[in-house]
Design an enzyme around this catalytic site. Structure first.
Site, short mmCIF file in Angstrom:
data_model
loop_
_atom_site.label_atom_id
_atom_site.label_comp_id
_atom_site.label_asym_id
_atom_site.label_seq_id
_atom_site.Cartn_x
_atom_site.Cartn_y
_atom_site.Cartn_z
N GLY A 48 -10.23 0.58 12.29
CA GLY A 48 -9.93 -0.24 11.88
C GLY A 48 -8.38 0.45 11.01
O GLY A 48 -8.40 1.44 11.08
N TYR A 95 0.80 -1.35 -0.15
CA TYR A 95 -0.31 -0.09 0.00
C TYR A 95 1.18 1.63 0.32
O TYR A 95 0.13 2.82 -0.56
CB TYR A 95 -0.82 -0.04 1.35
CG TYR A 95 -1.83 -0.97 1.03
CD1 TYR A 95 -2.98 -0.49 0.15
CD2 TYR A 95 -1.80 -2.09 1.46
CE1 TYR A 95 -4.02 -1.40 -0.02
CE2 TYR A 95 -3.03 -3.18 1.13
CZ TYR A 95 -4.40 -2.40 0.95
OH TYR A 95 -5.09 -4.17 0.53
N ASN A 146 -0.72 9.65 15.27
CA ASN A 146 -1.86 7.99 14.83
C ASN A 146 -2.19 8.43 15.59
O ASN A 146 -4.13 8.05 16.09
CB ASN A 146 -1.27 7.23 14.19
CG ASN A 146 -1.09 7.37 12.72
OD1 ASN A 146 -1.92 8.43 11.81
ND2 ASN A 146 -0.54 6.48 12.22
N THR A 155 4.18 -3.44 9.69
CA THR A 155 5.07 -4.00 10.53
C THR A 155 4.00 -3.79 11.71
O THR A 155 3.56 -3.19 12.31
CB THR A 155 5.92 -2.30 11.54
OG1 THR A 155 5.81 -1.45 10.54
CG2 THR A 155 6.88 -2.35 10.36
N THR A 174 6.16 2.29 9.48
CA THR A 174 6.04 2.97 10.58
C THR A 174 6.86 1.99 11.17
O THR A 174 6.63 0.19 11.73
CB THR A 174 4.43 2.89 10.68
OG1 THR A 174 3.99 4.37 10.00
CG2 THR A 174 4.70 4.26 12.04
N CYS A 184 -3.11 1.26 10.49
CA CYS A 184 -2.10 2.88 11.14
C CYS A 184 -2.42 3.38 12.39
O CYS A 184 -2.05 2.43 13.37
CB CYS A 184 -2.27 3.08 10.26
SG CYS A 184 -1.96 3.45 8.51
N LYS A 201 5.96 10.34 13.83
CA LYS A 201 4.66 9.47 13.76
C LYS A 201 3.53 8.54 14.39
O LYS A 201 2.00 8.84 14.32
CB LYS A 201 5.39 8.54 11.82
CG LYS A 201 4.42 6.94 11.49
CD LYS A 201 3.27 7.88 11.08
CE LYS A 201 2.43 6.85 10.69
NZ LYS A 201 2.87 6.97 9.58
N1 SAJ Z 1 -12.72 6.60 11.55
C1 SAJ Z 1 -14.06 6.98 12.73
N2 SAJ Z 1 -13.43 8.16 13.11
C2 SAJ Z 1 -13.62 9.49 12.42
C3 SAJ Z 1 -12.64 9.33 11.63
C4 SAJ Z 1 -12.27 7.55 11.27
O1 SAJ Z 1 -14.34 6.10 13.53
O2 SAJ Z 1 -13.51 10.56 12.74
C5 SAJ Z 1 -12.12 5.27 11.08
C6 SAJ Z 1 -12.42 5.01 10.11
O3 SAJ Z 1 -13.41 4.34 9.83
C7 SAJ Z 1 -11.26 3.81 10.11
C8 SAJ Z 1 -10.02 4.29 10.94
O4 SAJ Z 1 -10.91 5.01 12.35
O5 SAJ Z 1 -11.41 2.56 10.21
C9 SAJ Z 1 -9.18 4.64 10.62
O6 SAJ Z 1 -9.21 5.52 9.34
P1 SAJ Z 1 -8.60 6.78 8.69
O7 SAJ Z 1 -8.81 7.42 7.60
O8 SAJ Z 1 -8.83 8.15 10.21
O9 SAJ Z 1 -7.31 6.80 8.61
P2 SAJ Z 1 -6.32 6.15 8.21
O10 SAJ Z 1 -5.63 4.74 9.13
O11 SAJ Z 1 -6.77 5.30 6.97
O12 SAJ Z 1 -4.52 6.81 8.10
C10 SAJ Z 1 -4.24 7.24 8.79
C11 SAJ Z 1 -4.17 8.55 8.81
N3 SAJ Z 1 -3.37 9.03 9.59
C12 SAJ Z 1 -3.96 10.46 10.24
O13 SAJ Z 1 -4.60 10.76 9.55
C13 SAJ Z 1 -3.42 10.82 11.67
C14 SAJ Z 1 -3.56 8.83 7.03
O14 SAJ Z 1 -2.83 9.93 7.55
C15 SAJ Z 1 -1.08 8.15 8.20
O15 SAJ Z 1 -0.94 8.13 6.85
C16 SAJ Z 1 -1.86 6.43 8.07
O16 SAJ Z 1 -3.16 6.66 9.35
C17 SAJ Z 1 -0.61 5.57 8.75
O17 SAJ Z 1 -0.10 4.54 7.60
O18 SAJ Z 1 -0.41 5.52 9.10
#
Ligand code: SAJ
Length: 428
Positions: A274, A31, A227, A102, A138, A277, A223
């Site tokens: 989920g 990814y 998250n 990781t 990460t 990250c 980093k």
């Molecule tokens: N979620 C909620 N409520 C929200 C936002 C998200 O329940 O208000 C849930 C989503 O449905 C999902 C999970 O959280 O299940 C994570 O989704 P996400 O879209 O917030 O984040 P990721 O995991 O797709 O990507 C994150 C990002 N990190 C941050 O925003 C701090 C991205 O910038 C990072 O590059 C990525 O993790 C990573 O690889 O670490």
């Protein structure tokens, strides 16, 4: 093949080695590695992508991308035309970018650095003196000091002379990766200014935003902190949801109004957190600092409790609506969030696992983005799925659903994402 310092002839500065050979070997074409390799190639760098998975490399060489992502196919075409190569072989070159998984050990919550270690070991087998290894994966704070430096030194390489180390943690969000690769600010952690500047120049070939340079340990910590911040904020929204449910109040209205305060920005509640990250990285801090990471630990527990909370809501609504057959209830969405095909740590999978642990089963499942069968009672056609259920639980708000919401008109709906305005809609 073990190199000793004496076998490494001559001495060249990083400047000279990078000038000598501009080819970049990206290790790990998942990814993060794949879009990064494609971006580097598109912006004029000579790139070879290496992955140990023969099938994946074969797919790429057959002209097919291996996951769906907005803009990825176009980027792929562009990189192919610029001459990107995919192989299972590590290359002899001066710059390596390591983007391998990781995972964390579910028992002790600590990082499992095995893939990064294996990748670095393989690089050391082939790399010339003065090569730079950039780790994008990460890692928990201190991982590079604990595992990577001793590994390199155990092979008689001198860090800072024979090998240069950099940590440039990826920061792109699935669903918007191509845009964010170009526009997100980046962090480059290095041991000295010269190395940081060289690698910053490499990332500047495509990154249009600020690139901050710092130490490796600070880059690692930053980093994970990013998250974790998001995880804690989502946990707050989820905890408020439980409180409001008990009080019979509308949590969405409360968050909407609270967010009008200039310094408040509460995220959205949901069925759980989920992805690979946000649901993983905070555990690195909990695993390493169990006596200190109290808030972080609580946030993880709250978010991990949400799939079970959804299950309780389903139970309650079934009673309310006199639905007695669990087989007439369907979960819409298997991925961890909307419009991606990634199911890692997905709340739906956590919910199904929770059901199994309670010795129950029978929920129907459908996701337009998941083509292969990964759970029981999985459908691949929206209409066929709808025909077989009376109640739909919206776990993921894919565009397909948002554009066809009227299809749920005659169903009982539990909407965990606040996207459905139809009558008969329950919320978290
Ligand atoms: N979620 C909620 N409520 C929200 C936002 C998200 O329940 O208000 C849930 C989503 O449905 C999902 C999970 O959280 O299940 C994570 O989704 P996400 O879209 O917030 O984040 P990721 O995991 O797709 O990507 C994150 C990002 N990190 C941050 O925003 C701090 C991205 O910038 C990072 O590059 C990525 O993790 C990573 O690889 O670490």
């Amino acid at each position: 093949m073990k190199k000793t310092k004496n076998q490494l002839s001559g001495h060249s500065t990083l400047q000279e080695t990078l000038g000598r050979n501009k080819m970049i070997n990206v290790i790990g074409l998942g990814y993060i590695g794949l879009p990064t390799a494609l971006m580097l190639s598109t912006y004029g760098n000579e790139v070879v992508g290496t992955d140990s998975n023969v099938n994946l490399v074969n797919e790429l060489n057959a002209g097919r991308t291996t996951f769906k992502e907005e803009g990825l196919d176009a980027l792929f075409e562009e990189a192919i035309s610029k001459g990107i190569i995919f192989t299972t072989e590590y290359q002899k070159t001066d710059t390596y970018i390591v983007a391998v998984p990781t995972p964390y050990d579910k028992r002790n919550k600590k990082i499992d650095p095995a893939y990064v270690i294996a990748a670095v070991e393989n690089v050391l087998e082939v790399c010339p003196k003065g090569a730079c290894i950039v780790i994008e994966s990460t890692v928990s704070p201190g991982t590079i000091d604990r595992y990577i430096r001793p590994l390199i030194e155990s092979k008689n390489f001198i860090i800072g002379e024979d090998i240069h180390l950099v940590h440039a943690p990826e920061r792109i969000i699935p669903g918007n990766m191509v845009y964010e690769l170009l526009h997100n600010s980046r962090t480059i952690g290095a041991d000295n200014h010269e190395v940081a500047t060289q690698i910053k120049a490499l990332y500047s070939t495509f990154c249009q935003s600020e690139i901050v340079t710092t130490t490796i340990r600070t880059a690692e910590m930053t980093k994970v902190v990013e998250n974790t911040f998001r995880d804690i904020n989502i946990a707050y929204a989820n905890e408020l949801t439980k409180i409001c449910r008990r009080e019979g109040m509308d949590v969405y209205e409360i968050i909407r109004i609270a967010n009008k305060h200039p310094r408040v920005n509460i995220l959205s509640p949901g069925p759980g957190v989920g992805g690979h990250c946000i649901s993983v990285d905070p555990w690195f801090l909990v695993g390493d600092f169990p006596d200190l990471a109290n808030l972080i630990w609580q946030a993880r527990k709250i978010n991990d409790s949400m799939p079970e909370f959804v299950l309780e809501r389903i139970h309650h609504i079934m009673k309310d609506q006199s639905i007695t057959d669990v087989g007439r209830v369907g979960l819409y969405g298997l991925t961890y969030k909307e419009d991606v095909d990634d199911v890692r740590e997905s709340p739906t999978l956590q919910l199904l696992d929770c059901m199994t642990r309670h010795l129950s089963s029978g929920l129907k499942v459908y996701d337009p983005w998941v083509k292969r069968d990964i759970v029981a009672n999985q459908y691949h056609d929206f209409d066929a799925f709808l025909q077989d259920v009376d109640m739909v639980v919206i776990m993921v708000s894919h565009t397909e659903l948002r554009e066809n919401m009227t299809k749920l008109q005659n169903k009982v709906v539990l909407d965990t994402r606040k996207v459905c305005e139809l009558p008969n809609t329950y919320r978290l």
